[in-house]
Design a protein around this motif. Structure first.
Motif, PDB file in Angstrom:
ATOM      1  N   VAL A 175       0.840  -1.297  -0.061  1.00  0.00           N
ATOM      2  CA  VAL A 175       0.108  -0.183   0.091  1.00  0.00           C
ATOM      3  C   VAL A 175       0.938   1.364   0.014  1.00  0.00           C
ATOM      4  CG1 VAL A 175      -1.616   1.363   1.412  1.00  0.00           C
ATOM      5  CG2 VAL A 175      -1.967  -1.011   1.066  1.00  0.00           C
ATOM      6  N   ASN A 178       2.620   1.463  -3.584  1.00  0.00           N
ATOM      7  CA  ASN A 178       1.418   1.535  -4.862  1.00  0.00           C
ATOM      8  C   ASN A 178       0.667   2.547  -4.654  1.00  0.00           C
ATOM      9  OD1 ASN A 178       3.483  -0.441  -5.771  1.00  0.00           O
ATOM     10  ND2 ASN A 178       2.072  -2.063  -5.134  1.00  0.00           N
ATOM     11  N   HIS A 179       0.543   3.097  -3.521  1.00  0.00           N
ATOM     12  CA  HIS A 179      -0.997   3.842  -3.320  1.00  0.00           C
ATOM     13  C   HIS A 179      -0.701   5.099  -2.447  1.00  0.00           C
ATOM     14  CE1 HIS A 179      -3.343   0.579  -5.148  1.00  0.00           C
ATOM     15  NE2 HIS A 179      -2.810  -0.290  -4.370  1.00  0.00           N
ATOM     16  N   THR A 180       0.478   5.627  -2.308  1.00  0.00           N
ATOM     17  CA  THR A 180       0.560   6.563  -1.490  1.00  0.00           C
ATOM     18  C   THR A 180       1.656   7.579  -2.412  1.00  0.00           C
ATOM     19  OG1 THR A 180       2.418   6.237  -0.450  1.00  0.00           O
ATOM     20  CG2 THR A 180       0.481   5.369   0.566  1.00  0.00           C
ATOM     21  N   GLN A 181       1.549   8.738  -1.907  1.00  0.00           N
ATOM     22  CA  GLN A 181       2.279   9.886  -2.337  1.00  0.00           C
ATOM     23  C   GLN A 181       3.725   9.580  -2.210  1.00  0.00           C
ATOM     24  OE1 GLN A 181       1.347  13.979  -1.439  1.00  0.00           O
ATOM     25  NE2 GLN A 181      -0.607  13.716  -2.168  1.00  0.00           N
ATOM     26  N   TRP A 182       3.999   9.139  -0.967  1.00  0.00           N
ATOM     27  CA  TRP A 182       5.534   8.742  -0.484  1.00  0.00           C
ATOM     28  C   TRP A 182       5.994   7.626  -1.511  1.00  0.00           C
ATOM     29  CZ3 TRP A 182       7.888   4.301   1.150  1.00  0.00           C
ATOM     30  CH2 TRP A 182       9.358   4.510   2.051  1.00  0.00           C
ATOM     31  N   ARG A 184       5.147   6.879  -4.689  1.00  0.00           N
ATOM     32  CA  ARG A 184       5.303   7.429  -5.788  1.00  0.00           C
ATOM     33  C   ARG A 184       6.494   8.485  -5.912  1.00  0.00           C
ATOM     34  NH1 ARG A 184       1.347   9.007  -9.435  1.00  0.00           N
ATOM     35  NH2 ARG A 184       0.493   7.193  -9.492  1.00  0.00           N
ATOM     36  N   LYS A 185       6.820   8.803  -5.010  1.00  0.00           N
ATOM     37  CA  LYS A 185       8.018   9.597  -4.756  1.00  0.00           C
ATOM     38  C   LYS A 185       9.292   8.884  -4.734  1.00  0.00           C
ATOM     39  CE  LYS A 185       6.150  13.831  -2.538  1.00  0.00           C
ATOM     40  NZ  LYS A 185       5.894  14.444  -1.297  1.00  0.00           N
ATOM     41  N   TYR A 187       9.572   5.864  -6.329  1.00  0.00           N
ATOM     42  CA  TYR A 187       9.493   5.302  -7.633  1.00  0.00           C
ATOM     43  C   TYR A 187      10.315   6.527  -8.520  1.00  0.00           C
ATOM     44  CZ  TYR A 187       7.298   0.861  -7.199  1.00  0.00           C
ATOM     45  OH  TYR A 187       7.020  -0.361  -6.928  1.00  0.00           O
ATOM     46  N   ALA A 188       9.864   7.824  -8.176  1.00  0.00           N
ATOM     47  CA  ALA A 188      10.430   8.772  -9.039  1.00  0.00           C
ATOM     48  C   ALA A 188      11.778   9.031  -8.829  1.00  0.00           C
ATOM     49  CB  ALA A 188       9.683  10.165  -8.560  1.00  0.00           C
ATOM     50  N   GLY A 190      14.192   7.001  -7.484  1.00  0.00           N
ATOM     51  CA  GLY A 190      14.623   5.978  -8.298  1.00  0.00           C
ATOM     52  C   GLY A 190      14.894   6.017  -9.814  1.00  0.00           C
ATOM     53  N   ALA A 196      13.345  14.229 -10.314  1.00  0.00           N
ATOM     54  CA  ALA A 196      12.667  14.235  -9.117  1.00  0.00           C
ATOM     55  C   ALA A 196      12.754  15.470  -8.338  1.00  0.00           C
ATOM     56  CB  ALA A 196      13.126  13.001  -8.399  1.00  0.00           C
ATOM     57  N   GLY A 200      10.305  19.083  -7.587  1.00  0.00           N
ATOM     58  CA  GLY A 200      10.193  19.450  -6.128  1.00  0.00           C
ATOM     59  C   GLY A 200       9.940  18.418  -4.585  1.00  0.00           C
ATOM     60  N   ILE A 201      10.521  17.258  -5.348  1.00  0.00           N
ATOM     61  CA  ILE A 201      10.695  16.127  -4.328  1.00  0.00           C
ATOM     62  C   ILE A 201      12.063  16.149  -3.496  1.00  0.00           C
ATOM     63  CG2 ILE A 201      10.989  13.372  -4.120  1.00  0.00           C
ATOM     64  CD1 ILE A 201       9.249  13.335  -6.788  1.00  0.00           C
TER      65      ILE A 201
END
Lengths: 334, 542
Positions: A175, A178-182, A184-185, A187-188, A190, A196, A200-201
């Motif tokens: 979860v 695959n399902h949180t902003q964290w 997503r960041k 994966y970005a 990496g 990234a 703004g990450i």
């Protein structure tokens, strides 16, 4: 189902299926209920440790420290319970905090001091092992406590606890990733750390958090390890880092970062454990490492050749659809 | 000063003729020397374009020959043909009256051609001496080990041969040299490898005024020794100081041969641009009077002093040569590089972003020059690429990203940006260059950035995508967004901008209404034709 078929889970799942079928056909006792439940217990430690390793690899890093972290944490846990008399529950919480701290130290060195993760965690591999040896001069702590073994061997409504731990750990991490902003960041970072940052990450913060969280999963693995053997030792966990990396890689996690799925890592861990189990049953344990090595090689080759493979598949599909498509017939394509 | 024997040129050349004579208007000084290279009717046909179309060019021995033209005029192709990297579709290359065919860079090198590209071919952590002889058999001692003493002696001799022995130490590692010094080592290497004809591709792009003078001194010396040089540069102010003659390309064709080209900036600019400067000029202004960004004496790495205002709905172009500090202004405004001094006000309050995250919160967006390395996530599909800077907009409470919200948001972006129907299932790798660029732009429109910084937004995209990117810029400003546009394409700057700031050596020297400019005037402004070269910046950031 269609989504599953096209996802990155498909390959590792097929590999697992093939190996399971092969092993059940060639090994008599493999499908025995006792062996299967044994298998489930066996896989729990490496699977949970591999969650942490997968997260680190997703950020394009690597973590060589989990084996030594398990040694230090399992021994600390045993010492806390037996000579110090700290209640099992409190000691386990402390062990998990210790894991988070170890991971945070790795993360600090990698993310903020900019030491390449391979080097930083190689140093941790050595240093943590040394710390563990220092604690008891290398003497293991045996027969820790009945309460500790219960953590591993008890069940809830007939379901062995390790299976429940696997379920909880993989659900939470899947979860998160695959399902949180964290996630997503993660994966970005990496996939492209420069992009990234320009999106703004806080790249360093993500790397740090990933290492710290990985430490938590290593600690869970260490607790299970100690509970299973009712002991703690500086030798526990040796080589676990490589098994965890193997599980992640067999699950399709790309060492280049940004690509992979933690549920596929579970399949990777199962694949490794089944191969080990089957070879033990057949009394050819000595060649285990060779086979695991070959599987890793194949998995990495698939990762490296992914573009060529998917092109070949696309070509094959195009040919197939051209030959099966009757004039005016329905298009079978996706 | 005695010239080492092995480095003097073949007999028959006339070194030393051109000395340091005063500069004259026309490039006739080399006329009396021998014709060394005669390129006849070179054509390079690619599937879609003719990059070089019947290009003829003569280089005399002992001359510095300028090869000039705007971006995309075919200079790089011609350099590729002459250095053996590219093979011509038709046409011939004659050297000293004999036909030569270059099938590979090795063939060209064997014929004495040494190309110094902008990206240096030096190994950073080796010394100057080691770099000079890289790839050649190195001197060894009796037992076959490297003879460092001999290597250093050879290297010193090679540097002395072109008068650099006092400027550069052979024991220095390349990383510790300045860009200008690296350039000199690169040239020394080319010469010591036996290069009798040097091709210099934009050698001054990253150099300051005094460094350019040093380079010019070296080139004059090489010329004196009888070497010929093909000189490519955009900085016309220094070009007219150094070249003897110049050939000008436009759209792959020679528009002015060496005999026809007067060595004067104004004349060169006229020929570079051609008779009808801008065929398609569709400008629409959405600028209001409200100032949204005020930049006053901004200092940042690579930027010495930038001052300008940006109004709501305005497109402010930034024009300047490569290395003039254009991109660096954008980077400072987006928090990628620190603001070192000056004052910036965004929507009326002070602005000094600690990083891109703060810039994004303050509604600034940045489309970087290189979308592949700095813009896109090839491991993610198109929708996450578009939403990554505004994840809150596709999340439910608690930071949970909703694929459903994301896909429906992407559907709207797909309509607006005309992405392919399957884009939501594709990695950016599968998209065309133009769609990739639009995807990065979509990220900032989705993040509701009010100020969008565009760095070379149409580099490497086809004509169709270019015009749709222009339309997107226009519709954004119509919606009240403001744009700062950095571009090397002058036509693009003129077509999109309301005003254009001219940047030279890290300083915004002038801000002009786009309506009073044309390509000619703009090119003159950028290359500094109207102004003598500025003094070197007072202090470089170390």
């Amino acid at each position: 189902m269609k989504r599953f078929a096209s996802s990155e889970l498909m390959g590792p799942f097929l590999a697992l299926l093939v190996i399971t079928i092969f092993v059940s056909l060639t090994t008599d006792r493999f499908l025995d209920p006792t062996n299967l439940s044994n298998l489930a217990l066996q896989v729990s430690v490496v699977a949970i440790v591999a969650i942490g390793t997968t997260m680190v690899i997703l950020t394009a890093g690597i973590d060589l420290s989990p084996g030594s972290a398990i040694a230090l944490i399992s021994l600390s846990l045993a010492l806390a319970i037996k000579p110090l008399g700290i209640p099992v529950g409190v000691a386990i919480v402390a062990a998990i905090v210790l894991g988070a701290l170890i991971g945070a130290a790795n993360g600090l060195i990698v993310a903020y001091l900019k030491i390449p993760s391979f080097i930083a965690t190689l140093a941790a591999l050595s240093a943590l092992k040394g710390l563990a040896l220092l604690l008891t001069n290398g003497v293991p702590v045996f027969s820790v406590s009945e309460g500790l073994t219960a953590v591993f061997y008890n069940d809830i409504a007939g379901v062995p606890l390790p299976l429940i731990y696997i379920g909880v750990c993989f659900t939470v991490s899947a979860v998160l990733l695959n399902h949180t902003q964290w996630g997503r960041k993660v994966y970005a970072v990496g996939g492209n750390p420069v992009a990234a940052r320009l999106s703004g990450i806080n790249v360093e913060a993500i790397q740090f958090q990933v290492f710290a969280l990985a430490g938590v999963f290593y600690a869970v693995g260490a607790v299970l390890f100690a509970a299973r053997l009712n002991s703690g030792s500086a030798t526990y966990g040796a080589g676990m880092e490589l098994q965890a990396i193997a599980a992640a890689v067999i699950g399709g996690t790309s060492l280049a970062g940004g690509r992979g799925n933690v549920l596929a890592t579970l399949m990777g861990a199962l694949t490794i454990t089944i191969v080990q189990n089957a070879m033990n049953l057949n009394g050819i344990a000595s060649t285990q490492s060779i086979i695991i090595g070959l599987i890793i090689l194949i998995a990495v080759a698939i990762d490296v050749w992914r573009p060529q493979i998917s092109q070949a598949i696309a070509r094959a599909r195009a040919v197939a659809s051209r030959s099966t498509k009757a004039p005016g017939g329905p298009d079978a394509g996706p | 000063m005695a010239r080492p024997e092995h480095l003097t040129l073949s007999p028959g050349k006339t070194p030393g003729v051109f000395g340091d004579k005063p500069r004259e208007q026309f490039g006739e000084k080399a006329l009396n020397s021998a014709l060394e290279w005669d390129l006849r009717g070179l054509t390079k046909q690619y599937p879609a374009v003719v990059a070089n179309d019947d290009v003829s060019l003569q280089i005399r021995s002992g001359e510095i020959h300028g090869l000039l033209g705007e971006n995309g005029c075919g200079k790089s192709t011609l350099i590729g043909l002459l250095s053996g990297v590219i093979q011509p579709t038709s046409g011939t290359i004659m050297r000293n009256g004999e036909r030569v065919v270059f099938r590979s860079p090795q063939d060209a090198r064997a014929a004495g051609i040494a190309t110094v590209f902008q990206e240096f071919s030096l190994v950073p952590y080796l010394t100057v001496a080691e770099n000079l002889f890289l790839g050649q058999p190195l001197p060894t001692n009796a037992i076959g080990l490297l003879d460092r003493g001999a290597l250093r002696r050879n290297a010193r001799a090679a540097l002395a041969a072109i008068g650099l022995e006092r400027r550069i130490s052979v024991d220095e590692k390349i990383v510790s040299l300045s860009v200008a010094e690296q350039q000199l080592v690169e040239i020394a290497k080319a010469v010591s490898l036996g290069g009798t004809t040097l091709i210099l591709d934009e050698p001054t792009a990253a150099l300051g005024a005094t460094e350019i003078d040093t380079l010019h001194q070296l080139l004059r010396r090489l010329k004196k020794d009888g070497r010929s040089i093909l000189y490519v540069s955009h900085r016309l102010d220094e070009v007219v100081e150094i070249v003897d003659r110049a050939t000008i390309l436009k759209d792959g064709k020679v528009v002015s041969t060496a005999e026809e080209t007067p060595i004067s900036v104004t004349e060169i600019v006229t020929r570079m641009i051609g008779a009808n400067p801008s065929e398609f000029f569709h400008h629409e202004s959405h600028a209001s009077d409200e100032i949204v960004l005020r930049v006053d004496n901004l200092r940042a790495p690579g930027v010495h002093s930038a001052s300008f205002d940006l109004r709501r709905g305005e497109v402010l172009g930034i024009a300047g040569l490569m290395g003039s500090g254009r991109t660096e202004i954008l980077k400072a405004l987006f928090g990628v590089e620190p603001i070192l001094g000056g004052r910036v006000e965004l929507f009326g309050t002070g602005y000094r972003p600690s990083g891109p995250a703060e810039a994004i919160r303050r509604k600034v967006g940045f489309v970087p020059e290189n979308r592949k390395t700095d813009g896109l996530f090839f491991n993610l599909r198109a929708p996450p690429n578009a939403t990554i800077a505004a994840l809150d907009k596709v999340s439910r409470a608690g930071g949970f990203v909703s694929r459903t919200i994301e896909l429906s948001a992407f559907d709207r972006l797909r309509d607006m940006f005309k992405f392919p129907a399957q884009a939501h299932n594709m990695s950016p790798r599968g998209l065309s260059g133009g769609n990739q660029q639009k995807l990065v732009l979509a990220r900032w429109l989705f993040a509701q950035s009010q100020i969008i910084l565009l760095d070379e937004p149409t580099q490497g995209v086809d004509v169709g995508a270019k015009s749709s990117i222009y339309d997107l810029v226009r519709s954004s400003t119509a919606d009240g967004r403001s744009v700062i546009l950095v571009s090397s394409d002058n036509e693009e700057l003129l077509a999109l901008s309301d005003r254009i700031a001219i940047v030279r050596e890290g300083v915004t020297v002038e801000i002009l209404e786009a309506t009073v400019l044309n390509e000619h005037k703009l090119t003159e402004q950028i290359t500094g034709a109207r102004h003598p070269r500025a003094a070197p910046p007072p202090e470089k950031a170390q």
